[in-house]
Design a protein around this motif. Structure first.
Motif, PDB file in Angstrom:
ATOM      1  N   LYS A 297       0.838  -1.196   0.000  1.00  0.00           N
ATOM      2  CA  LYS A 297       0.000   0.000   0.000  1.00  0.00           C
ATOM      3  C   LYS A 297       0.872   1.245   0.000  1.00  0.00           C
ATOM      4  CE  LYS A 297      -4.323  -1.562   2.123  1.00  0.00           C
ATOM      5  NZ  LYS A 297      -5.212  -1.465   3.317  1.00  0.00           N
ATOM      6  N   GLY A 298       1.933   1.229   0.803  1.00  0.00           N
ATOM      7  CA  GLY A 298       2.827   2.379   0.869  1.00  0.00           C
ATOM      8  C   GLY A 298       3.733   2.499  -0.336  1.00  0.00           C
ATOM      9  N   LEU A 299       3.978   1.385  -1.000  1.00  0.00           N
ATOM     10  CA  LEU A 299       4.911   1.330  -2.124  1.00  0.00           C
ATOM     11  C   LEU A 299       4.410   2.074  -3.352  1.00  0.00           C
ATOM     12  CD1 LEU A 299       7.588  -0.060  -3.055  1.00  0.00           C
ATOM     13  CD2 LEU A 299       6.195  -1.968  -3.835  1.00  0.00           C
ATOM     14  N   ARG A 300       3.106   2.233  -3.474  1.00  0.00           N
ATOM     15  CA  ARG A 300       2.496   2.804  -4.684  1.00  0.00           C
ATOM     16  C   ARG A 300       2.888   1.961  -5.912  1.00  0.00           C
ATOM     17  NH1 ARG A 300       4.193   7.868  -6.168  1.00  0.00           N
ATOM     18  NH2 ARG A 300       2.242   8.220  -7.282  1.00  0.00           N
ATOM     19  N   LEU A 301       2.728   0.672  -5.748  1.00  0.00           N
ATOM     20  CA  LEU A 301       3.045  -0.285  -6.802  1.00  0.00           C
ATOM     21  C   LEU A 301       2.255   0.016  -8.066  1.00  0.00           C
ATOM     22  CD1 LEU A 301       4.517  -3.197  -7.083  1.00  0.00           C
ATOM     23  CD2 LEU A 301       2.194  -4.092  -6.858  1.00  0.00           C
ATOM     24  N   ILE A 302       2.901  -0.128  -9.213  1.00  0.00           N
ATOM     25  CA  ILE A 302       2.198  -0.106 -10.491  1.00  0.00           C
ATOM     26  C   ILE A 302       1.846  -1.549 -10.819  1.00  0.00           C
ATOM     27  CG2 ILE A 302       2.334   0.380 -12.967  1.00  0.00           C
ATOM     28  CD1 ILE A 302       4.188   2.682 -12.354  1.00  0.00           C
ATOM     29  N   PRO A 303       0.564  -1.920 -10.775  1.00  0.00           N
ATOM     30  CA  PRO A 303       0.195  -3.333 -10.949  1.00  0.00           C
ATOM     31  C   PRO A 303       0.351  -3.797 -12.388  1.00  0.00           C
ATOM     32  CG  PRO A 303      -1.767  -1.981 -10.754  1.00  0.00           C
ATOM     33  CD  PRO A 303      -0.607  -1.075 -10.493  1.00  0.00           C
ATOM     34  N   THR A 304       0.825  -5.025 -12.539  1.00  0.00           N
ATOM     35  CA  THR A 304       0.960  -5.634 -13.864  1.00  0.00           C
ATOM     36  C   THR A 304      -0.070  -6.745 -14.025  1.00  0.00           C
ATOM     37  OG1 THR A 304       2.621  -7.221 -13.063  1.00  0.00           O
ATOM     38  CG2 THR A 304       3.422  -5.130 -13.950  1.00  0.00           C
ATOM     39  N   TYR A 305      -0.434  -6.996 -15.268  1.00  0.00           N
ATOM     40  CA  TYR A 305      -1.472  -7.980 -15.599  1.00  0.00           C
ATOM     41  C   TYR A 305      -0.985  -8.878 -16.720  1.00  0.00           C
ATOM     42  CZ  TYR A 305      -4.255  -4.485 -13.098  1.00  0.00           C
ATOM     43  OH  TYR A 305      -4.726  -3.600 -12.170  1.00  0.00           O
ATOM     44  N   ARG A 306      -1.645 -10.015 -16.833  1.00  0.00           N
ATOM     45  CA  ARG A 306      -1.297 -10.977 -17.889  1.00  0.00           C
ATOM     46  C   ARG A 306      -2.364 -11.000 -18.985  1.00  0.00           C
ATOM     47  NH1 ARG A 306       0.402 -12.745 -13.000  1.00  0.00           N
ATOM     48  NH2 ARG A 306      -1.641 -13.548 -12.413  1.00  0.00           N
TER      49      ARG A 306
END
Length: 236
Positions: free
Chosen positions: A110-119
């Protein structure tokens, strides 16, 4: 641009630094500046953790969308994929440990501000968010290795999502510097190759999966360098 992490997360990072030691850095060319793309091996969880804790800010990291989808999704990913499939733990231990690990992982991401990847087709969302981050002068850090069967010191394959991102940026007038890196986890050393412009890759006929294959090959070469020939430098 100032640090883009919230105050509570910066405090958490300072706490984690007690247990996760700062790597030594070797740079074969100039150090990364704003608006660049950094590729790295995963080295289990060490790659993303050390990147977040010790790479020069600001940056955004790519990671699987499950880690951005709430506590239940995080637990399922850790217990069924990360520990069981990738690290080859027995199912009982994978599920048991994930009960403890999931809340902390959920908080961290949550803190990381991850950019989510998808398949699937939602990868376009990943690209769009990444382009906006780059325009905001944030670095993009990607771990492109195929880890479906686990994490290996000798990398077998890189996925080409990063090449698609670089191409998209290029079409919008942003010629990204691409830094290929390798974390030698046993020695806690991060090696940064000299950067290459995406336009130079195109000039050399390296695009898509061809570029991914070349970067994977080069990462394996970095892992075998004679480190005695290089000096350690600060990454700040």
């Amino acid at each position: 641009m100032k640090n883009n992490r919230k105050l509570w997360f910066r405090g958490l990072k300072n706490f984690l630094k007690i247990f996760i030691h700062k790597p030594k850095f070797i740079f074969l060319g100039e150090k990364p500046k704003d608006e660049c793309l950094i590729l790295s091996n995963h080295a289990g969880a060490k790659g993303p953790l050390k990147a977040e804790l010790y790479f020069k800010q600001p940056l955004r990291i790519w990671g699987t969308y499950e880690m951005n989808s709430g506590l239940k999704a995080v637990y399922k990913y850790l217990s069924e994929i990360y520990y069981y499939q990738k690290h080859h733990w027995k199912k009982f231990f994978a599920k048991s440990f994930s009960v403890i690990a999931a809340p902390f992982a959920n908080l961290f991401y949550k803190g990381l501000r991850l950019i989510p990847t998808y398949r699937d087709a939602r990868l376009r969302n990943t690209i769009n968010e990444s382009v906006n981050a780059i325009k905001n002068k944030e670095k993009i850090v990607i771990f492109p290795e195929d880890s479906s069967n686990g994490y290996f010191d000798t990398l077998t394959k890189y996925f080409a999502g990063f090449a698609f991102l670089a191409k998209t940026c290029y079409k919008e007038g942003i010629d990204l510097d691409i830094y290929n890196t390798y974390l030698i986890k046993e020695k806690n050393i991060y090696i940064f190759d000299a950067p290459i412009k995406y336009s130079k890759c195109v000039e050399l006929g390296l695009e898509g999966q061809g570029l991914a294959d070349k970067m994977c090959e080069r990462a394996n070469e970095l892992s075998k360098l004679d480190l005695s020939k290089y000096k350690f430098e600060k990454f700040k």
